[in-house]
Each structure stands twice: as C-alpha cells, then as structure tokens.
Design an enzyme around this catalytic site. Structure first.
Site, PDB file in Angstrom:
ATOM      1  N   TYR A  56      48.728  71.191  95.135  1.00  0.00           N
ATOM      2  CA  TYR A  56      47.747  70.524  94.812  1.00  0.00           C
ATOM      3  C   TYR A  56      47.042  71.069  93.829  1.00  0.00           C
ATOM      4  O   TYR A  56      47.162  71.744  92.507  1.00  0.00           O
ATOM      5  CB  TYR A  56      46.752  71.628  95.800  1.00  0.00           C
ATOM      6  CG  TYR A  56      46.065  70.852  97.470  1.00  0.00           C
ATOM      7  CD1 TYR A  56      45.854  69.761  97.418  1.00  0.00           C
ATOM      8  CD2 TYR A  56      46.539  71.257  98.201  1.00  0.00           C
ATOM      9  CE1 TYR A  56      45.140  69.196  98.327  1.00  0.00           C
ATOM     10  CE2 TYR A  56      46.501  70.409  99.463  1.00  0.00           C
ATOM     11  CZ  TYR A  56      45.802  69.986  99.560  1.00  0.00           C
ATOM     12  OH  TYR A  56      45.584  68.840 100.700  1.00  0.00           O
ATOM     13  N   GLU A  58      43.496  69.516  92.456  1.00  0.00           N
ATOM     14  CA  GLU A  58      41.644  69.108  92.449  1.00  0.00           C
ATOM     15  C   GLU A  58      41.376  70.026  90.785  1.00  0.00           C
ATOM     16  O   GLU A  58      41.617  71.159  90.339  1.00  0.00           O
ATOM     17  CB  GLU A  58      41.157  69.961  93.356  1.00  0.00           C
ATOM     18  CG  GLU A  58      41.333  69.024  94.511  1.00  0.00           C
ATOM     19  CD  GLU A  58      40.853  70.472  96.252  1.00  0.00           C
ATOM     20  OE1 GLU A  58      39.747  71.245  96.052  1.00  0.00           O
ATOM     21  OE2 GLU A  58      41.011  69.706  97.256  1.00  0.00           O
ATOM     22  N   ASP A 202      36.546  44.723  89.241  1.00  0.00           N
ATOM     23  CA  ASP A 202      37.598  44.739  89.819  1.00  0.00           C
ATOM     24  C   ASP A 202      39.253  44.298  89.425  1.00  0.00           C
ATOM     25  O   ASP A 202      39.012  42.288  89.663  1.00  0.00           O
ATOM     26  CB  ASP A 202      37.572  44.416  91.455  1.00  0.00           C
ATOM     27  CG  ASP A 202      38.393  44.607  92.049  1.00  0.00           C
ATOM     28  OD1 ASP A 202      39.929  44.587  91.722  1.00  0.00           O
ATOM     29  OD2 ASP A 202      37.981  45.496  93.224  1.00  0.00           O
ATOM     30  N   THR A 228      43.948  48.802  90.949  1.00  0.00           N
ATOM     31  CA  THR A 228      44.472  49.047  91.680  1.00  0.00           C
ATOM     32  C   THR A 228      46.192  49.105  90.432  1.00  0.00           C
ATOM     33  O   THR A 228      45.922  48.893  89.361  1.00  0.00           O
ATOM     34  CB  THR A 228      45.654  48.111  92.610  1.00  0.00           C
ATOM     35  OG1 THR A 228      45.872  46.877  92.424  1.00  0.00           O
ATOM     36  CG2 THR A 228      43.948  48.529  93.937  1.00  0.00           C
ATOM     37  N   LYS A 231      50.264  45.721  91.492  1.00  0.00           N
ATOM     38  CA  LYS A 231      50.106  44.246  92.054  1.00  0.00           C
ATOM     39  C   LYS A 231      51.035  44.177  90.768  1.00  0.00           C
ATOM     40  O   LYS A 231      51.882  44.323  90.118  1.00  0.00           O
ATOM     41  CB  LYS A 231      48.336  43.987  91.970  1.00  0.00           C
ATOM     42  CG  LYS A 231      47.688  44.927  93.506  1.00  0.00           C
ATOM     43  CD  LYS A 231      46.838  43.496  93.577  1.00  0.00           C
ATOM     44  CE  LYS A 231      45.634  43.657  95.104  1.00  0.00           C
ATOM     45  NZ  LYS A 231      45.276  44.937  94.711  1.00  0.00           N
ATOM     46  N   ARG A 237      51.525  52.738  94.701  1.00  0.00           N
ATOM     47  CA  ARG A 237      50.185  52.235  95.429  1.00  0.00           C
ATOM     48  C   ARG A 237      49.401  53.011  94.773  1.00  0.00           C
ATOM     49  O   ARG A 237      49.467  54.511  95.047  1.00  0.00           O
ATOM     50  CB  ARG A 237      51.093  52.266  96.610  1.00  0.00           C
ATOM     51  CG  ARG A 237      51.501  51.672  97.261  1.00  0.00           C
ATOM     52  CD  ARG A 237      50.672  49.929  97.764  1.00  0.00           C
ATOM     53  NE  ARG A 237      49.759  49.930  98.044  1.00  0.00           N
ATOM     54  CZ  ARG A 237      49.429  48.799  98.861  1.00  0.00           C
ATOM     55  NH1 ARG A 237      50.348  48.387  99.273  1.00  0.00           N
ATOM     56  NH2 ARG A 237      47.725  48.997  99.345  1.00  0.00           N
TER      57      ARG A 237
END
Ligand code: DSN
Length: 422
Positions: A56, A58, A202, A228, A231, A237
């Site tokens: 973790y 954060e 975008d 993203t 692609k 991903r």
C-alpha cells in the site's frame, strides 16, 4: 497453458490457468483489429506481475502514509520522469487506475456538480466520460455535446466555438474513441481560452502516436492531458494525467485523496517500462507504421466499396459505415469474430440504429503493427473483411471458416510480443 510458462498458476489453479492458456491461443491465432487494444512486451508483462503488488502506498513519492516505500518511491518517480520527458509536460500523475477514473479526477479538480462541461457526443466518436448522459459525468454535471458535420464526418471548429461561447463550460474535452482524423489542439486551445474553459485532451487512443511523433502533441496547447496507457502506448491497463505546473496540485489532490486510495504499484512499474520502450527509436518507427498501415487499409477498403466515416483516416483508426452493405455492425462484427478477425461494432455519426445494434464497425492497426504486419499485408486484410461481411450477408458459415484458417496461417508467421511462441 504450458506449466513451464506459468508453473505456479498451473499447479495451484489449473482451471484458471486453462482459461489464460486459451486466451493466449486466441490472441496468437486471431487478427486483432480493435483500435484500443494492443500487445504489451514481455518486459511490461513481467513488470506488471511483480511483488510491487504487495504494497500500500497512499500518497506520492516522498510523501506517503505508509512506511517501507523506499523502492516504490523510486518506481513511481521513474515513471513520472519518463512521462514528463516523453510527452514534454511539466507534471505527470501516473496513479489513475484507468481512463474513466482519470477523467473523473479532472472533473473533481476543476468543476462542481451541476457545472456545465463540454465534450464530443459518444455516438459522434467521443467517450462516455466526456459528459455523456448515462455516465456519472453527464448526470452529476451538465454535459453539452458537440459532434461532427454530416457528410464530411469532420469537426466543425467554428460550430464548436459558437457552442462554447454560448455555454461557457468549466471544462472542454477534446479527443475520443472513434475519431479517425487528426485533432487540432491549437484550434481547441483558442476556443477554450475565449470561453474561459479548462481544456483537457483525452489522448487515450493516440498517446502512442503522439509519443512516436505520428500525431501532433497537445503539450503546450491544453491544460490537462488525460490518457490510458494500454492502447497505442503499449503499456499495462492504467492511466496518466499530465498538466502544466499551475494545475499540478489540483490534479494530484483530485487523484489522491480525492478519488482513489493506494496506487497499483505493479501497474506503475509496467507504465514505467512502457514509457522507456516508447522513448526508443524503434517506437518512432512503430507509431509511423501504425498510421501507414491504417492509411493503406483504409485505401484497400475504399477500393472494395466500403464507406468510411470521414472518407479515411489520419491515425490508427477506421470507422466503417455498413449501412450500404445491408449488414448491421453487430452481425458483421460477430461474423468477423467467427472468421478470426476481432473488431467491435460501433455507432457511426448520425446513426439511425441503437448503440447495442449500430450500423458500423470500428477497426485499427495498433495490434497488427506490433506483430510486424506492414502495408503490403493490408490489401489481404481488407479482402478478409470484405469476404467476411459478404459471408455475413449470405449466412455463409463455410466461407467464414475458410477465412479463419487463412488468418491463423498468416498470423502464425508473425509472433505477438509477450505471447509464447506456438
Ligand atoms: N473502451 C475504450 C475503447 O475501446 O475505445 C475507450 O475507453
């Protein structure tokens, strides 16, 4: 799945392992034309499956809410530096889980519920998260939408300007998911400046083309770049938000703690590797080859009587309007799938059919280019598409089986990155 490739998985969960093996075979044997998909390299695949997953983290490098971040900080800082260098931006946040959360973070940073936001309509080629009604972005915000012109299939920048000046949106999105033509970021920037809007590009679909110099960059024109990473950029991903320094704090705060908890560190590692790969000369060649293949494929499809939205393509993507072929997009897409050619059915601008049963199919060249197919192969690909659409119209399953065998035969000669050699 060969036990030697994933021995622990095969031993622990043979059923799940068999599904992965079947997917490996499917990806190897078929011609994957979905323009938002690709093949990651073996290095990206390895980085994405590491023990970085066990943490973790954060916060941000040097400012975490958990101890033990010595290595994670280095991974994330490396990804950030590589993103900044590759895209020429002041600031990069590599933590968004994917494109939709990345875009939602942009809303959180710059707008309040009920504010007006503007983006391209989904059926015109935009994205759900650009203020379309069924998305939270279109119900929590007042989404106004622009489109393309009937006939040309191109954006009318004067009309967008008039709409922006009338609506004064807090945020304007440019970019989308079914846009075959170059986006004029400078034109959008001038519109956003006049309207007093934050401009977001975008570039999820074209990030790899931008990185490789095969599409103009929005850097220097827009306030925020959202993308993203999986692609054309050929990473895992995930997603990134990049911006000018003046927006860095707002973007970071919106991603964490505004919207997300701990970043997916294994994905961050995969993104770092993909960005490294995208900075190599070979990636420049790849990006240009994607576009050259798409143009050659578009030309070959036109020669075979297909109607292409906007008449062709400038990028990696081709939107085929099948109205004149009397085969709905879904019927064609399913027939192509049976023929070993994977596409998605898609609305075309001003579609008279519904999104779940539209008039078009959307195809693209990122995956086949990753496998090494070139412009000389595109007439063959167009032939397969034409024959499969014809077979769909006639209900000729035998013809689809013949194409499937031909496709598998050719694809066997072009091994895919990241997949086992068959
Ligand atoms: N679903 C993606 C695509 O296929 O274009 C966009 O988010």
């Amino acid at each position: 799945m060969s036990a030697s490739r994933h021995p622990a998985l095969s031993a622990t969960d043979p059923e799940l392992a068999s599904f992965v093996a079947a997917e490996e075979t499917l990806q190897a044997e078929t011609l994957r034309l979905i323009p938002s998909e690709n093949y990651v390299s073996a290095a990206v695949l390895e980085a994405s499956g590491t023990v970085l997953q066990n943490k973790y983290s954060e916060g941000y490098p040097g400012r975490r809410y958990y101890e033990g971040q010595q290595n994670i900080d280095r991974v994330e800082a490396l990804a950030v530096e590589r993103a900044k260098g590759l895209f020429g931006v002041d600031h990069a946040n590599v933590q968004p889980y994917s494109g939709s959360p990345a875009n939602l973070a942009v809303y959180l940073a710059f707008a309040k519920p009920g504010d007006t936001v503007m983006g391209m309509a989904l059926p015109m080629g935009g994205h759900l998260t650009h203020g379309w009604g069924v998305s939270a972005t279109g119900s929590w915000f007042r989404g106004v939408q622009y489109g393309v012109q009937p006939g040309t299939g191109l954006i009318d920048y004067d009309a967008v300007r008039d709409q922006a000046l009338a609506e004064r949106p807090k945020i304007i999105f440019c970019g989308g998911t079914a846009l075959p033509r170059t986006i004029d970021f400078a034109a959008f920037a001038s519109i956003a400046e006049e309207a007093g809007s934050v401009l977001v590009a975008d570039v999820a679909h074209i990030a790899g083309l931008i990185a490789g110099g095969a599409h103009p960059s929005p850097a220097g024109h827009v306030d925020v770049i959202s993308t993203t990473t999986h692609k054309t950029l050929r990473g895992p991903r995930g997603a990134m938000l990049m911006c000018r320094e003046e927006h860095a704090k707002a973007i970071d705060k919106a991603v964490f703690p505004g919207l997300q908890g701990g970043p997916h560190n294994q994905t961050t590692a995969g993104i770092a590797v993909a960005l490294h790969e995208a900075a190599q000369p070979a990636f420049v060649s790849y990006a240009h080859a994607v576009v050259a293949n798409a143009k050659a494929l578009a030309q070959a499809l036109l020669e075979r009587g297909f109607d292409l939205v906007s008449g062709g393509t400038d990028n990696h993507l081709i939107l085929i309007d099948l109205t004149g072929k009397d085969v709905p997009g879904k019927v064609a897409a399913k027939a192509l799938d049976r023929a070993g050619i994977v596409v998605n059915y898609n609305t075309v601008p001003f579609d008279t059919r519904k999104p779940f049963d539209p008039s078009g199919i959307r195809i693209g060249t990122p995956s086949l280019t990753s496998r090494g197919l070139g412009v000389d192969h595109m007439p063959r690909v167009a032939d397969w598409i034409a024959r499969a659409v014809d077979a769909a119209a006639k209900g000729d399953e035998q013809a689809l089986s013949v194409i499937r065998a031909e496709v598998a035969d050719i694809m066997a000669a072009f091994p895919a990155p990241g997949l086992p050699l068959s």
